[in-house]
Motif scaffolding. Structure first.
Motif, short mmCIF file in Angstrom:
data_model
loop_
_atom_site.label_atom_id
_atom_site.label_comp_id
_atom_site.label_asym_id
_atom_site.label_seq_id
_atom_site.Cartn_x
_atom_site.Cartn_y
_atom_site.Cartn_z
N ALA A 91 0.83 -1.21 0.00
CA ALA A 91 0.00 0.00 0.00
C ALA A 91 0.86 1.26 0.00
O ALA A 91 0.47 2.28 -0.56
N CYS A 93 3.38 1.80 -1.69
CA CYS A 93 3.86 2.07 -3.05
C CYS A 93 2.89 2.94 -3.84
O CYS A 93 3.27 3.54 -4.85
N TYR A 94 1.65 3.00 -3.42
CA TYR A 94 0.62 3.75 -4.15
C TYR A 94 0.47 5.13 -3.55
O TYR A 94 -0.34 5.36 -2.65
N SER A 96 0.33 8.16 -5.60
CA SER A 96 -0.33 9.15 -6.45
C SER A 96 -1.84 9.12 -6.23
O SER A 96 -2.41 8.13 -5.76
N ARG A 98 -4.08 8.95 -8.39
CA ARG A 98 -4.67 7.97 -9.31
C ARG A 98 -4.73 6.57 -8.66
O ARG A 98 -5.64 5.80 -8.91
N ASP A 99 -3.76 6.27 -7.81
CA ASP A 99 -3.67 4.95 -7.19
C ASP A 99 -4.26 4.91 -5.78
O ASP A 99 -4.12 3.91 -5.08
N ARG A 102 -6.40 1.86 -4.82
CA ARG A 102 -5.63 0.63 -4.58
C ARG A 102 -5.05 0.65 -3.16
O ARG A 102 -5.06 -0.35 -2.47
N LYS A 103 -4.53 1.78 -2.77
CA LYS A 103 -3.95 1.93 -1.43
C LYS A 103 -5.04 1.67 -0.38
O LYS A 103 -4.83 0.94 0.58
#
Length: 118
Positions: A91, A93-94, A96, A98-99, A102-103
């Motif tokens: 998590a 890594c996300y 931005s 936009r992500d 996902r996080k």
């Protein structure tokens, strides 16, 4: 895989590290009577790089980062806790916008696994 092959290598909970520990033979047969998990460990493996470490190296890590050593750091993690930790790390890594979804999804998975562990 190690568990299926009865190789006593398990992930442990050293803060901010992805560390595997190789426990003494017979570890799986006598886990309920263990007084000190650290005393059962032969060596450590950095799961990210494959580098091997001894107790001296781990002691230096704790000293360098002013982390008080606790026996709980050396206790093997359950499968749920391993997946929870991996989801939390992924998590991160996300970053931005936009992500962000996902996080949030990975954070939800990690939180669900905390509840199941208790």
């Amino acid at each position: 895989l190690c568990e299926m092959l009865e190789i006593p290598i398990l992930q442990i909970s050293v803060p901010d590290q992805n560390i595997l520990a190789c426990f003494q033979r017979g570890f799986f047969e006598n886990t309920e009577n263990i007084q000190s998990y650290q005393a059962q460990i032969l060596f450590y493996i950095d799961a990210t790089t494959g580098t091997l470490y001894g107790q001296y190296d781990l002691d230096k890590y704790f000293q360098q980062y002013h982390i008080p050593k606790k026996d709980s750091y050396f206790k093997p993690l359950s499968h749920q806790m391993i997946i929870r930790n991996m989801a939390k790390e992924l998590a991160k890594c996300y970053l931005s916008a936009r992500d962000l979804e996902r996080k949030k999804d990975l954070d939800k998975i990690a939180n669900l696994l905390i509840c199941k562990e208790k």
